[in-house]
Enzyme design. Structure first.
Site, short mmCIF file in Angstrom:
data_model
loop_
_atom_site.label_atom_id
_atom_site.label_comp_id
_atom_site.label_asym_id
_atom_site.label_seq_id
_atom_site.Cartn_x
_atom_site.Cartn_y
_atom_site.Cartn_z
N SER A 35 98.28 -30.42 -62.75
CA SER A 35 98.01 -30.91 -61.40
C SER A 35 96.79 -31.82 -61.31
CB SER A 35 97.85 -29.75 -60.42
OG SER A 35 96.85 -28.85 -60.86
N ASP A 250 89.94 -25.89 -52.64
CA ASP A 250 90.46 -24.74 -53.40
C ASP A 250 89.64 -24.42 -54.65
OD1 ASP A 250 91.17 -26.82 -55.09
OD2 ASP A 250 93.34 -26.46 -54.95
N HIS A 253 91.14 -27.92 -57.89
CA HIS A 253 91.33 -29.36 -58.02
C HIS A 253 90.08 -30.10 -57.55
CE1 HIS A 253 95.39 -27.54 -57.38
NE2 HIS A 253 95.56 -28.19 -58.52
#
Length: 282
Positions: A35, A250, A253
């Protein structure tokens, strides 16, 4: 500074051994991971202005007009139409600020959010991907023909007809960079790509990026010791620090500014690497 870099670049280019038919001034970089390589932060107005010298190979078709296997201007998102801002965006932009005006940068990006490193191991990934039962991940895998390694390789072969492979960028580790097996698998993937693409490994460094660091309360910061250790075991492998790269909400990331800075770190590390390589070849 730019004149000095031009000399360094010239020396480095003399050391490559790829086909003369390729444009030696078109530098190709292969980028893969999960990601944080795809990018998970908002694309802002400042991110939409991109040099004509920065190109991205479309590794999927997309509703934004991208066509698999063709070059497009490197306007974000890069790896897929449904991705976001990531580190590769400012990797290329930062390189262009340092290299001669004759050089173009092309990137080939494949990223699967949440995937283990084994999804890129050509000898192990098929049964693992076949067992994947998360709908959102299957949606991403379907865009890559359910084989992210093969998609990266096939697009790299197309890209290498136009330019010269100069480096490989990896940003993956939040899922499983917690033991030596991760390091061994990363090395295997690099060697598989080298054998398939027939590039000179001494001229194509592997740059491996840190995840969000502990000082930012990074949820996966305990992966960084394994990531940092990989350069101690394998040649032409270099770690890219995420120091000073703030996270998103979060803490897994990066934020938009964090991705911009991480991309700059990749570029500066690459310039350090090729500068050291060129100095050693004198």
């Amino acid at each position: 500074m730019k004149k000095l870099l031009a000399v360094v670049v010239g020396l480095f280019m003399m050391g490559t051994n790829q086909l003369c038919a390729q444009d030696q001034n078109f530098w190709i970089f292969l980028c893969f991971g999960q990601s944080n390589m795809a990018g998970m932060a908002p694309i802002e107005e400042q991110d939409l202005t991109v040099s004509d010298r920065y190109l991205s190979m479309a590794t999927t078709d997309g509703g934004d007009g991208r066509v698999l296997g063709t070059w497009r201007k490197a306007v974000p998102p890069l790896c897929r139409a449904d991705a976001h801002l990531g580190p590769v965006d400012y990797f290329g932009r930062t390189l262009l600020e340092a290299v001669p005006d004759s050089v173009r940068i092309g990137v080939v990006s494949v990223a699967v959010e949440g995937c283990p490193i084994t999804f890129y191991d050509k000898d192990k990934n098929a049964p693992l991907i076949a067992k994947e039962d998360r709908d959102w991940m299957n949606g991403i895998l379907n865009q890559y023909g359910r084989d992210p390694y093969e998609r990266l390789l096939s697009m790299a072969k197309i890209a290498a007809k136009d330019g010269v492979i100069k480096g490989i960028l990896l940003h993956q580790g939040e899922t499983d960079a917690y033991n030596d097996e991760w390091q061994k698998t990363v090395r295997k993937i690099y060697c598989d790509l080298q054998q398939a693409l027939q590039f000179d490994p001494s001229a194509v460094p592997l740059l491996v990026g840190e995840v969000v660091r502990a000082e930012y309360n990074g949820v996966c910061a305990h992966a960084n010791p394994t990531i940092n250790d990989i350069a101690n075991h394998y040649p032409n492998t270099f770690v890219v620090s995420s120091e000073g790269c703030p996270p998103g909400d979060d803490n897994v990331h990066f934020s938009s500014e964090g991705y911009r800075e991480m991309g700059r770190h990749y570029a500066r590390r690459y310039l350090e690497v090729i500068g050291a390589s060129s100095s050693a070849s004198k």
